[in-house]
Design a protein around this motif. Sequence first.
Motif, PDB file in Angstrom:
ATOM      1  N   ASP A   1       0.817  -1.224   0.000  1.00  0.00           N
ATOM      2  CA  ASP A   1       0.000   0.000   0.000  1.00  0.00           C
ATOM      3  C   ASP A   1       0.843   1.262   0.000  1.00  0.00           C
ATOM      4  N   ASP A   2       2.176   1.118   0.031  1.00  0.00           N
ATOM      5  CA  ASP A   2       3.083   2.261   0.166  1.00  0.00           C
ATOM      6  C   ASP A   2       3.508   2.761  -1.220  1.00  0.00           C
ATOM      7  N   LYS A   3       3.141   4.005  -1.510  1.00  0.00           N
ATOM      8  CA  LYS A   3       3.512   4.589  -2.796  1.00  0.00           C
ATOM      9  C   LYS A   3       5.002   4.939  -2.839  1.00  0.00           C
ATOM     10  N   CYS A   4       5.603   5.013  -1.661  1.00  0.00           N
ATOM     11  CA  CYS A   4       7.043   5.258  -1.567  1.00  0.00           C
ATOM     12  C   CYS A   4       7.631   4.213  -0.627  1.00  0.00           C
ATOM     13  N   PRO A   5       7.713   2.934  -1.064  1.00  0.00           N
ATOM     14  CA  PRO A   5       8.074   1.837  -0.151  1.00  0.00           C
ATOM     15  C   PRO A   5       9.479   1.916   0.428  1.00  0.00           C
ATOM     16  N   ASN A   6      10.355   2.711  -0.190  1.00  0.00           N
ATOM     17  CA  ASN A   6      11.724   2.802   0.310  1.00  0.00           C
ATOM     18  C   ASN A   6      12.017   4.121   1.016  1.00  0.00           C
ATOM     19  N   VAL A   7      11.003   4.977   1.141  1.00  0.00           N
ATOM     20  CA  VAL A   7      11.153   6.255   1.837  1.00  0.00           C
ATOM     21  C   VAL A   7      10.016   6.371   2.835  1.00  0.00           C
ATOM     22  N   ALA A   8      10.345   6.580   4.090  1.00  0.00           N
ATOM     23  CA  ALA A   8       9.315   6.639   5.121  1.00  0.00           C
ATOM     24  C   ALA A   8       8.405   7.839   4.932  1.00  0.00           C
ATOM     25  N   GLY A   9       7.136   7.595   5.088  1.00  0.00           N
ATOM     26  CA  GLY A   9       6.141   8.655   4.998  1.00  0.00           C
ATOM     27  C   GLY A   9       4.880   8.253   5.738  1.00  0.00           C
ATOM     28  N   PRO A  10       4.015   9.188   6.054  1.00  0.00           N
ATOM     29  CA  PRO A  10       2.810   8.884   6.824  1.00  0.00           C
ATOM     30  C   PRO A  10       1.772   8.125   6.003  1.00  0.00           C
ATOM     31  N   ALA A  11       0.940   7.370   6.733  1.00  0.00           N
ATOM     32  CA  ALA A  11      -0.122   6.612   6.072  1.00  0.00           C
ATOM     33  C   ALA A  11      -1.108   7.538   5.374  1.00  0.00           C
ATOM     34  N   ALA A  12      -1.336   8.722   5.977  1.00  0.00           N
ATOM     35  CA  ALA A  12      -2.286   9.667   5.383  1.00  0.00           C
ATOM     36  C   ALA A  12      -1.830  10.138   4.008  1.00  0.00           C
ATOM     37  N   ASN A  13      -0.542  10.031   3.744  1.00  0.00           N
ATOM     38  CA  ASN A  13      -0.012  10.427   2.435  1.00  0.00           C
ATOM     39  C   ASN A  13       0.462   9.207   1.659  1.00  0.00           C
ATOM     40  N   LYS A  14      -0.178   8.029   1.960  1.00  0.00           N
ATOM     41  CA  LYS A  14       0.100   6.768   1.267  1.00  0.00           C
ATOM     42  C   LYS A  14       1.569   6.353   1.366  1.00  0.00           C
ATOM     43  N   GLY A  15       2.174   6.633   2.527  1.00  0.00           N
ATOM     44  CA  GLY A  15       3.533   6.195   2.776  1.00  0.00           C
ATOM     45  C   GLY A  15       4.606   7.103   2.224  1.00  0.00           C
ATOM     46  N   CYS A  16       4.227   8.227   1.623  1.00  0.00           N
ATOM     47  CA  CYS A  16       5.219   9.164   1.084  1.00  0.00           C
ATOM     48  C   CYS A  16       5.361  10.364   2.020  1.00  0.00           C
ATOM     49  N   PRO A  17       6.555  10.958   2.085  1.00  0.00           N
ATOM     50  CA  PRO A  17       6.745  12.118   2.964  1.00  0.00           C
ATOM     51  C   PRO A  17       6.010  13.344   2.436  1.00  0.00           C
ATOM     52  N   TYR A  18       5.526  14.194   3.353  1.00  0.00           N
ATOM     53  CA  TYR A  18       4.874  15.439   2.961  1.00  0.00           C
ATOM     54  C   TYR A  18       5.925  16.464   2.539  1.00  0.00           C
ATOM     55  N   PRO A  19       5.600  17.353   1.558  1.00  0.00           N
ATOM     56  CA  PRO A  19       6.552  18.410   1.145  1.00  0.00           C
ATOM     57  C   PRO A  19       6.538  19.584   2.121  1.00  0.00           C
ATOM     58  N   ASP A  20       7.613  20.355   2.090  1.00  0.00           N
ATOM     59  CA  ASP A  20       7.713  21.619   2.834  1.00  0.00           C
ATOM     60  C   ASP A  20       8.185  22.656   1.822  1.00  0.00           C
ATOM     61  N   THR A  21       7.205  23.194   1.088  1.00  0.00           N
ATOM     62  CA  THR A  21       7.500  24.049  -0.063  1.00  0.00           C
ATOM     63  C   THR A  21       8.367  25.244   0.302  1.00  0.00           C
ATOM     64  N   ASP A  22       8.040  25.888   1.424  1.00  0.00           N
ATOM     65  CA  ASP A  22       8.781  27.109   1.757  1.00  0.00           C
ATOM     66  C   ASP A  22      10.023  26.831   2.605  1.00  0.00           C
ATOM     67  N   GLY A  23      10.241  25.554   2.948  1.00  0.00           N
ATOM     68  CA  GLY A  23      11.454  25.177   3.669  1.00  0.00           C
ATOM     69  C   GLY A  23      11.582  25.741   5.062  1.00  0.00           C
ATOM     70  N   ASP A  24      10.479  26.017   5.709  1.00  0.00           N
ATOM     71  CA  ASP A  24      10.552  26.604   7.046  1.00  0.00           C
ATOM     72  C   ASP A  24      10.465  25.570   8.162  1.00  0.00           C
ATOM     73  N   GLY A  25      10.511  24.270   7.781  1.00  0.00           N
ATOM     74  CA  GLY A  25      10.448  23.213   8.791  1.00  0.00           C
ATOM     75  C   GLY A  25       9.043  22.819   9.168  1.00  0.00           C
ATOM     76  N   VAL A  26       8.050  23.420   8.551  1.00  0.00           N
ATOM     77  CA  VAL A  26       6.644  23.073   8.791  1.00  0.00           C
ATOM     78  C   VAL A  26       6.093  22.479   7.504  1.00  0.00           C
ATOM     79  N   LEU A  27       5.658  21.192   7.561  1.00  0.00           N
ATOM     80  CA  LEU A  27       5.156  20.520   6.365  1.00  0.00           C
ATOM     81  C   LEU A  27       3.955  21.258   5.807  1.00  0.00           C
ATOM     82  N   ASP A  28       3.825  21.203   4.501  1.00  0.00           N
ATOM     83  CA  ASP A  28       2.756  21.940   3.840  1.00  0.00           C
ATOM     84  C   ASP A  28       1.388  21.619   4.433  1.00  0.00           C
ATOM     85  N   LYS A  29       1.204  20.354   4.833  1.00  0.00           N
ATOM     86  CA  LYS A  29      -0.108  19.975   5.333  1.00  0.00           C
ATOM     87  C   LYS A  29      -0.445  20.670   6.653  1.00  0.00           C
ATOM     88  N   ASP A  30       0.604  21.084   7.379  1.00  0.00           N
ATOM     89  CA  ASP A  30       0.410  21.769   8.660  1.00  0.00           C
ATOM     90  C   ASP A  30       0.737  23.252   8.580  1.00  0.00           C
TER      91      ASP A  30
END
Length: 464
Positions: free
Chosen positions: A298-327
């Motif tokens: 079920d992991d869209k990124c099986p070799n890179v850890a990521g949350p289940a809510a994002n299908k196993g892929c890490p969330y991006p941080d577009t502005d690079g401020d240490g806060v993921l885009d989702k938050d």
Amino acid sequence: MKNLSRLLFAMLLVLGYSNANAQDKNNPWQITIGVNAVDAYPSGDGSLFAGGGFASDSFGDEFGNASDHWNILPSLSTISVSKYLSDGFSFGVTGSLNKIEKWGDISSNPDVENSVDDLSYYGVDGTIKYNFLDGTTIDPFVGLGGGYTWIDEIGAGTVNGTVGLNVWFNDNIGLTLQTSYKHAFEDYLDTHFQHSAGISIKFGGTDTDGDGIFDKDDACPDVAGLAAFNGCPDTDGDGIEDSKDTCPNEAGTAEFNGCPDSDGDGVADKDDNCPTVAGLKSLAGCPDADGDGVTDADDKCPNVAGPAANKGCPYPDTDGDGVLDKDDKCPKVKGTVANAGCPEVTAAVQKQLNEYAKTILFDTGKSTIKAQSATVLSDIINILKEYPTSKFTVEGHTDSIGSEKLNQRLSDSRANSVKEYLIENGIDAFRLSALGYGESKPIDSNKTRAGRANNRRVEINLAK
């Protein structure tokens, strides 16, 4: 020949009884073959049909004096068949024969010949027995019954009391010793004892499923099984009987109640969503290569850890401020973690805002904003847009000229005029509030013209 015919007659009676009753699958038969001894002396009856007082007047006297009193036929002389009923009780029939040569005690009356002329003895008796330790090696019993006894072809009925002991060598063969007290109803037959010893054989148990275990001991009498499981089956041969085997048709282990674990991951195949690939118990036996708690399937990124809510892929941080885009409430503007990814208003920015705000001009005595304030208001709007999640209070202040009531109303009106202007030009209404303070918060003296000019002002402050 007479003795043989009488013995055959007794045996026919016994066998006839056994054949006339259907065997109970839970209650085996017992047959005993042996010898018997007849003794009239310890009966306590001093008057015998032979006369002379050869019997003891004391019951049980010289009970074990075999040489003087016992009549023993040195051959097969007794046979019995009994049927187990329930709870230690059984019923049996015994046929016996003997030859009477001693009837009493020769030593008590030496003047009278204490012998008889080879009298024949035949008996057929029925007995209800109770075994105290049924099913054990040493098995004592008592019995009560009755029968018919012939001496010299003259018969009489008797009431019998029996005590005895079975010693079982194995489940089927044993030695039986017993003594019966036979009380006669007729004067011509004296009360006497009859002892017997013989080999007993138990038989007749039913084995419905043919597994070699009698139904009475078979926990699964209708299905062939193993002795190790009291006659119950182990279909898959894994050493766990079917009734306790969750997977009775697949060989497994005791750890999994008889179910297999093909991939050896500690999850039984029946509960393993990936039974051919070793995985984790927490993921129902499926693998998770990157350890992010999302199965590889079920992991869209099986070799890179990521949350289940994002299908196993890490969330991006577009502005690079240490806060993921989702938050990040400001995903495209670099901010701080403390302010949910949005920039925080600094003291310098706050100071700049109020320097601009103090230059906002109004028509004298009114809340109408003069047109030349448009530039400074535009600068204020640009600053506010840089902090989209911050809330501000627009504050109005006046000098002390005029009545306090009028000054309060004027400060309220001017604060609201600025607020409405900002909203009309792109600032969200929920971010702004307006409040007038009248002449209550001067920042300079109201006694000079310059001081009063400083006190007539608008401030835009970060809401606390």
